[in-house]
Write an enzyme that holds these catalytic residues in place. Structure first.
Site, PDB file in Angstrom:
ATOM      1  N   ARG A 175       0.831  -1.204   0.000  1.00  0.00           N
ATOM      2  CA  ARG A 175       0.000   0.000   0.000  1.00  0.00           C
ATOM      3  C   ARG A 175       0.872   1.263   0.000  1.00  0.00           C
ATOM      4  NH1 ARG A 175      -5.208   0.066   1.745  1.00  0.00           N
ATOM      5  NH2 ARG A 175      -4.901   1.991   2.909  1.00  0.00           N
ATOM      6  N   ARG A 179      10.098   5.790  -2.554  1.00  0.00           N
ATOM      7  CA  ARG A 179      10.507   6.662  -3.666  1.00  0.00           C
ATOM      8  C   ARG A 179      11.955   7.125  -3.512  1.00  0.00           C
ATOM      9  NH1 ARG A 179       5.615   9.672  -2.341  1.00  0.00           N
ATOM     10  NH2 ARG A 179       3.840   8.698  -3.374  1.00  0.00           N
ATOM     11  N   ARG A 251      -9.044  -6.347  13.341  1.00  0.00           N
ATOM     12  CA  ARG A 251      -8.483  -5.419  14.324  1.00  0.00           C
ATOM     13  C   ARG A 251      -9.428  -4.237  14.414  1.00  0.00           C
ATOM     14  NH1 ARG A 251      -4.757  -6.909  17.835  1.00  0.00           N
ATOM     15  NH2 ARG A 251      -3.549  -4.961  17.773  1.00  0.00           N
ATOM     16  N   ARG A 281      -0.323   6.188  15.736  1.00  0.00           N
ATOM     17  CA  ARG A 281      -0.199   7.497  15.094  1.00  0.00           C
ATOM     18  C   ARG A 281      -1.082   8.503  15.815  1.00  0.00           C
ATOM     19  NH1 ARG A 281      -2.897   5.437   9.325  1.00  0.00           N
ATOM     20  NH2 ARG A 281      -4.774   4.592  10.250  1.00  0.00           N
ATOM     21  N   GLU A 302      -4.149   7.292  18.217  1.00  0.00           N
ATOM     22  CA  GLU A 302      -4.784   6.064  17.697  1.00  0.00           C
ATOM     23  C   GLU A 302      -4.122   4.795  18.246  1.00  0.00           C
ATOM     24  OE1 GLU A 302      -5.969   6.010  13.508  1.00  0.00           O
ATOM     25  OE2 GLU A 302      -5.114   4.007  13.327  1.00  0.00           O
ATOM     26  N   TYR A 350      -9.797  -5.560   2.834  1.00  0.00           N
ATOM     27  CA  TYR A 350      -9.201  -4.265   3.193  1.00  0.00           C
ATOM     28  C   TYR A 350      -9.399  -3.368   1.962  1.00  0.00           C
ATOM     29  CZ  TYR A 350      -5.279  -1.429   5.193  1.00  0.00           C
ATOM     30  OH  TYR A 350      -4.472  -0.459   5.746  1.00  0.00           O
ATOM     31  N   ASP A 352     -10.160   0.524   0.134  1.00  0.00           N
ATOM     32  CA  ASP A 352     -10.212   1.988   0.216  1.00  0.00           C
ATOM     33  C   ASP A 352     -11.549   2.472  -0.346  1.00  0.00           C
ATOM     34  OD1 ASP A 352      -7.694   2.166   1.313  1.00  0.00           O
ATOM     35  OD2 ASP A 352      -6.690   2.261  -0.632  1.00  0.00           O
TER      36      ASP A 352
END
Ligand code: UDP
Length: 385
Positions: A175, A179, A251, A281, A302, A350, A352
């Site tokens: 995911r 770079r 989860r 996070r 979180e 999972y 998006d």
């Protein structure tokens, strides 16, 4: 058989809402119910009563897609303001850029490499003995090597998933891009934005149609579908069957909230990939709406944990045992008549937002075609194994 049918849709998240809209526009009657007292599922946004900040109640959602059709679709129902998610990661009291990019690499190794030097350097660090990575850990070791893996991914992933990365699929790591330039955009997608008036307003607008009626605070119970020609269920697959074969592993995430004055993080998201912090996070939601001004700020730490009975299922774990159970539930689902299963929870994937919307549009096409040909609507729009 009448060409216009009556549909019952369980769940008013993006899946249910988009499917309902598509069918309604074709002249079908759709009733949408949701057990919560708001639409938009986990994308729900509302103003915080202390700070007036638009809070993503079930965790931040940044819309990102390269699919023009999906982007045009959501923009019909609300204005999306361009937003680039630039995540930071705090490791050993130092702040790095995420996802891993040339800045992260140079900061972490205290160097000033060019793109090609960094690429060669990371290649040397990668574990070349791994040819076909079989899991998250192997993927990370091959791609990045031990040091970056351990600093940025290993413990974050253990905190997030409650299991060793070697038991998780490589697809989770994929995911995130890696770079060898200074591009620190968290996503690679062509269109990225956040709705100016929040996601709930977008979903309300999708559901605003003469052929759609919505009932909130209404939980699905067996038999409700009898008054309808067909039901589309978007809740958890195992819950539909009263968990009779067992529970699929998920989860859940939860947040500890703080209210402060001014700017607390200086960014929308800071990840904490180390074991020193229990949270994964921290989010400061006002930075997801930089076009607004707020003196106070809402901050959310979180945490992740195993899902128990009354928790919201967020992330499907898809461990080996889950996948075995999933096949059994899929078999049962395929045998139900006049019921289809759509979206993240009903297919145990999972996903998006962009994918959820794309599949709901596609599935509505399949349903319309089946109705017009007098055939049964399939139980699933896509293979879910
Ligand atoms: N991840 C990590 N460290 C990070 C960010 C992500 O190890 O700083 C891993 C973690 O396993 C996570 C996965 O990458 O579950 C996918 O991250 P993403 O940010 O896409 O997750 P989401 O926003 O959907 O929770």
């Amino acid at each position: 058989m009448a060409s216009h049918k009556k549909f019952l849709v369980i769940g008013a998240g993006f899946s249910g809402a988009v499917f309902a809209r598509e069918m309604a526009e074709s002249g079908h009657q759709v009733k949408v119910i949701d057990e919560r007292n708001h639409v938009a599922g986990n994308c729900h946004t509302e103003r915080d009563s202390d700070t007036n900040v638009m809070v993503h109640v079930y965790g931040p959602h940044i819309f990102n897609t390269s699919n023009e059709l999906v982007w045009d679709y959501v923009n019909r129902f609300g204005e999306f303001v361009p937003f680039i998610n630039r995540v930071k990661a705090c490791v050993n009291e130092r702040v790095y850029s995420m996802p891993i990019n040339l800045h992260t690499i140079n900061q972490f190794f205290n160097k000033a490499m060019s793109p090609s030097q960094a690429e060669e350097f990371i290649k040397q660090l990668g574990d070349s003995s791994i040819i076909e990575p079989q899991n998250f850990e192997e993927q990370a070791l091959k791609m990045l090597g031990k040091e970056l893996y351990e600093a940025f991914f290993k413990f974050y992933t253990i905190k997030q998933w409650g299991t060793e990365p070697k038991y998780l699929p490589a697809s989770i790591l994929k995911r995130l891009p890696v770079r060898f330039n200074y591009n620190d955009n968290y996503y690679n997608k062509k269109y990225q934005g956040i709705p100016r008036h929040g996601y709930t307003s977008v979903v309300e607008n999708i559901l605003q149609h003469d052929n759609i009626s919505v009932e909130l605070g209404c939980k699905y119970s067996e038999g409700m579908e009898q008054e309808y020609d067909h039901m589309v269920y978007t809740g958890p697959l195992d819950a539909f069957f009263n968990f009779e074969l067992g529970s699929l592993g998920y989860r859940t995430v939860y947040w500890e909230k703080e209210t402060h004055e001014g700017d607390f993080l200086g960014n929308a998201v800071i990840n904490y990939p180390g074991i020193d912090k229990k949270y994964t996070r921290v989010h400061e939601h006002k930075h997801f709406a930089p076009w607004e001004e707020h003196e106070k700020t809402s901050v959310f730490y979180e945490f992740s944990k195993e899902t128990s009975e009354n928790d919201i299922p967020y992330y499907p774990k898809r461990l080996k045992s889950d996948m075995d159970l999933l096949s059994m539930y899929l078999e049962k689902a395929k045998q139900t008549t006049n019921v289809s299963f759509l979206g993240r929870l009903a297919t145990y994937r999972y996903m998006d937002m962009e994918k959820v919307i794309e599949e709901a549009i596609d599935f509505a096409e399949q349903a319309k075609l089946a109705v017009s040909e007098g055939k049964a609507i399939p139980a699933f729009g896509v293979p879910c194994e």
